[in-house]
Design a protein around this motif. Structure first.
Motif, short mmCIF file in Angstrom:
data_model
loop_
_atom_site.label_atom_id
_atom_site.label_comp_id
_atom_site.label_asym_id
_atom_site.label_seq_id
_atom_site.Cartn_x
_atom_site.Cartn_y
_atom_site.Cartn_z
N PHE A 244 -4.36 17.52 -8.34
CA PHE A 244 -3.27 17.57 -7.37
C PHE A 244 -3.70 16.94 -6.05
CE2 PHE A 244 0.61 18.98 -5.56
CZ PHE A 244 0.33 19.34 -4.26
N PHE A 245 -2.82 16.07 -5.54
CA PHE A 245 -3.06 15.42 -4.27
C PHE A 245 -1.92 15.78 -3.32
CE2 PHE A 245 -5.34 13.04 -7.43
CZ PHE A 245 -6.55 12.75 -6.82
N GLY A 246 -2.23 16.69 -2.40
CA GLY A 246 -1.24 17.11 -1.42
C GLY A 246 -1.40 16.33 -0.13
N PRO A 247 -0.71 16.76 0.91
CA PRO A 247 -0.75 16.03 2.18
C PRO A 247 -2.15 15.83 2.74
CG PRO A 247 1.03 17.64 2.19
CD PRO A 247 0.24 17.89 0.94
N SER A 248 -3.01 16.87 2.66
CA SER A 248 -4.35 16.73 3.24
C SER A 248 -5.21 15.76 2.44
CB SER A 248 -5.04 18.10 3.31
OG SER A 248 -5.18 18.67 2.02
N GLU A 249 -5.12 15.81 1.11
CA GLU A 249 -5.92 14.89 0.29
C GLU A 249 -5.46 13.44 0.49
OE1 GLU A 249 -6.23 18.88 -1.26
OE2 GLU A 249 -4.45 17.62 -1.19
N ILE A 250 -4.15 13.24 0.52
CA ILE A 250 -3.63 11.88 0.68
C ILE A 250 -3.97 11.33 2.06
CG2 ILE A 250 -1.51 10.50 0.81
CD1 ILE A 250 -0.42 12.29 -1.46
N ALA A 251 -3.89 12.18 3.08
CA ALA A 251 -4.26 11.74 4.43
C ALA A 251 -5.73 11.35 4.49
CB ALA A 251 -3.96 12.84 5.45
N ALA A 252 -6.58 12.12 3.81
CA ALA A 252 -8.02 11.80 3.81
C ALA A 252 -8.28 10.48 3.10
CB ALA A 252 -8.79 12.93 3.16
N ILE A 253 -7.61 10.26 1.97
CA ILE A 253 -7.79 8.99 1.26
C ILE A 253 -7.26 7.84 2.11
CG2 ILE A 253 -7.16 7.67 -0.81
CD1 ILE A 253 -6.94 10.36 -2.29
N ARG A 254 -6.13 8.04 2.76
CA ARG A 254 -5.56 6.99 3.60
C ARG A 254 -6.52 6.61 4.73
NH1 ARG A 254 -0.38 5.35 3.83
NH2 ARG A 254 0.38 7.23 2.77
N SER A 255 -7.28 7.58 5.23
CA SER A 255 -8.22 7.29 6.32
C SER A 255 -9.33 6.35 5.89
CB SER A 255 -8.83 8.60 6.84
OG SER A 255 -9.76 9.15 5.90
N GLN A 256 -9.55 6.22 4.57
CA GLN A 256 -10.59 5.34 4.05
C GLN A 256 -10.08 3.92 3.81
OE1 GLN A 256 -13.82 6.62 3.81
NE2 GLN A 256 -12.71 8.28 4.86
N ALA A 257 -8.77 3.72 3.91
CA ALA A 257 -8.21 2.38 3.72
C ALA A 257 -8.50 1.52 4.94
CB ALA A 257 -6.70 2.48 3.49
N PRO A 258 -8.58 0.21 4.76
CA PRO A 258 -8.72 -0.68 5.92
C PRO A 258 -7.59 -0.43 6.91
CG PRO A 258 -9.06 -1.89 3.88
CD PRO A 258 -8.56 -0.53 3.49
N PRO A 259 -7.87 -0.46 8.21
CA PRO A 259 -6.85 -0.14 9.22
C PRO A 259 -5.55 -0.90 9.03
CG PRO A 259 -8.99 -0.32 10.26
CD PRO A 259 -9.19 -0.73 8.83
N ALA A 260 -5.61 -2.16 8.64
CA ALA A 260 -4.40 -2.97 8.50
C ALA A 260 -3.51 -2.49 7.36
CB ALA A 260 -4.77 -4.44 8.29
N LEU A 261 -4.07 -1.70 6.43
CA LEU A 261 -3.31 -1.28 5.25
C LEU A 261 -2.85 0.18 5.33
CD1 LEU A 261 -5.51 -2.85 2.42
CD2 LEU A 261 -3.44 -3.80 3.45
N ARG A 262 -3.35 0.93 6.28
CA ARG A 262 -3.15 2.38 6.25
C ARG A 262 -1.69 2.80 6.34
NH1 ARG A 262 -8.17 4.09 10.23
NH2 ARG A 262 -9.82 3.43 8.78
N SER A 263 -0.94 2.21 7.22
CA SER A 263 0.42 2.69 7.45
C SER A 263 1.40 2.22 6.38
CB SER A 263 0.92 2.24 8.83
OG SER A 263 0.93 0.82 8.91
#
Length: 453
Positions: A244-263
């Motif tokens: 299960f990937f909830g808001p906290s897990e997805i936010a943490a994974i998103r933080s590892q994406a290159p800045p240009a791709l995060r949003s």
């Protein structure tokens, strides 16, 4: 989210198979499937299963009778589903003969209550082999057979389970939900149903002549050393587990994406790339082995793929895997790509879709499965009954009630243990879960469930 007691077993009494035909005469004729629809990889029956609690205002109604009557009405509008597939020689091209013969329907009763099944249903659902008409398989003969099999199973508590298996050549997830929506509208007595009328238009994905292949379809290229596939090891015991990937897990994974791709990157992209990395590491391929990610694109019913060396995928930052996935999706959205897939299949006479060292994923979180309401309310679970070759991203909730993505997985038991450890390791490093020695506040749905294939 609590784990489902998937080892539970209960008796199911099935009635005789019946053919349900359209309620009124329908046009006879032949309808050609497109050059994407009749790929060999789609020649099987995709399962779906929905669990419903009893509903006091509907207590006097029999869900079997309601759904069987609604089905006959729905087939008037979706009449090709009441026909049979024929294969034209020598090309093996599939066409639907609209015979109006009908679909298979089975009524059943189970000696179990919904509460006995737990509150965290995920594939494989309990006793799926008793709740579906046909054995689950990634391959099947689809010619000269009914195109859909239904089973409605009453429960002791007044609830019921609605299971079906549909020939995947006929519909993708979006098409299946369109048909189920019409079916539920008739079951609820919606005036003017179906509110969305079906349209065939398979000619949009037919190859021209001569076929014009304008893209390099690497997703169909066989990988070297196909036997080196730790995910298909023969007679090993398989484990099933839901992540299960909830808001906290997805936010943490998103933080590892290159800045240009995060949003701009979707949840599906983030979780898909994350699990591809973790799965590859857990399967312990050789460092130079080429591994592949295949994405199935709904509506277009085509796939696109990404590939990378195991060493690079596992050792480079997360952004590397994410970039490969995004580039594959971008190719699939380019002008003429789907038509090129159709031409490729027509020119190559429907080549096999390689599966070795390949992670196949499909996003059905936006398909509307949890909105399939026969009048008894929303289902407790709606989705595939089992996981075979592809992994689905499903709507889900954790124990706190947070909405997120449920990713049920199926791997050999040792690899599954490795995958759980890898997911914990990565999410701990990203700060999504706390590492308290042996006590890890994990996002994993408790499990796993072991089953012999």
């Amino acid at each position: 989210m609590a784990g489902a007691p998937s080892l539970i077993s209960f008796p199911v009494r099935r009635g005789e198979r019946q053919l349900v035909a359209p309620a009124r005469p329908t046009p006879y004729g032949f309808k050609m499937l497109s050059d994407i629809d009749d790929q060999d990889v789609l020649r099987f029956y995709r399962s779906g299963i929905f669990f419903y609690r009893g509903n006091a205002p509907r207590a006097g109604l029999d869900p079997v009778k309601v759904i069987r009557s609604a089905l006959a009405e729905a087939l008037v509008h979706f009449h090709p589903l009441a026909g049979r597939l024929r294969e034209l020689q020598p090309t093996r091209k599939l066409v639907v003969e609209c015979t109006g013969e009908g679909v298979v329907f089975v009524e059943a009763d189970a000696d179990v209550r919904m509460d006995d099944l737990g509150d965290s249903l995920a594939p494989p659902v309990p006793c799926y082999d008793k709740l579906l008409c046909e054995p689950e398989s990634p391959t099947a003969v689809v010619v000269d057979r009914p195109l859909i099999y239904f089973q409605v199973t009453r429960l002791r508590c007044g609830g019921f389970i609605f299971g079906f298996q549909i020939c995947h050549c006929m519909a993708d997830g979006t098409g299946i939900v369109q048909f189920l929506t019409a079916l539920t509208e008739f079951a609820r007595g919606v005036p003017g149903a179906p509110t969305v009328r079906p349209v065939w238009e398979r000619e949009l994905f037919m190859a021209g002549w001569p076929p014009e292949i304008t893209y390099d379809h690497q997703e169909y290229a066989p990988l070297p050393d196909r036997g080196k596939d730790m995910a298909i090891p023969g007679d090993d015991v398989f484990a099933h587990h839901a992540f299960f990937f909830g808001p906290s897990e997805i936010a943490a994974i998103r933080s590892q994406a290159p800045p240009a791709l995060r949003s701009a990157t979707s949840r599906f992209d983030l979780v898909g790339a994350f699990m591809w990395r973790c799965r590859t590491a857990a399967l312990r391929f050789d460092p130079d082995d080429l591994v592949r990610l295949s994405l199935f694109v709904e509506r277009a019913r085509s796939g696109t793929g990404a590939a990378g060396r195991c060493r690079r995928l596992c050792r480079r930052p997360f952004g590397y895997a994410l970039q490969l996935l995004l580039e594959a999706k971008a190719r699939a959205s380019q002008e003429g790509y789907v038509q090129s897939v159709a031409s490729f299949n027509a020119a190559r006479r429907r080549p096999p879709f390689p599966k070795a060292r390949t992670y196949l994923i499909s996003d059905v979180t936006q398909a509307g499965l949890l909105a399939v309401d026969f009048g008894w309310g929303r289902p407790l679970y709606g989705g595939p009954a089992t996981i075979m070759l592809a992994t689905f991203h499903l709507e889900g909730r954790n124990e706190a009630g947070d909405a997120g993505i449920l990713v049920p997985m199926r791997l050999p038991a040792p690899a599954m243990e490795g995958l759980k450890q890898q997911v914990r390791k990565e999410l701990t490093a990203y700060g999504a879960i706390e590492n308290d020695g042996d006590k890890i506040n994990s996002n994993l749905v408790p499990g796993p469930v072991l089953a012999k294939l």
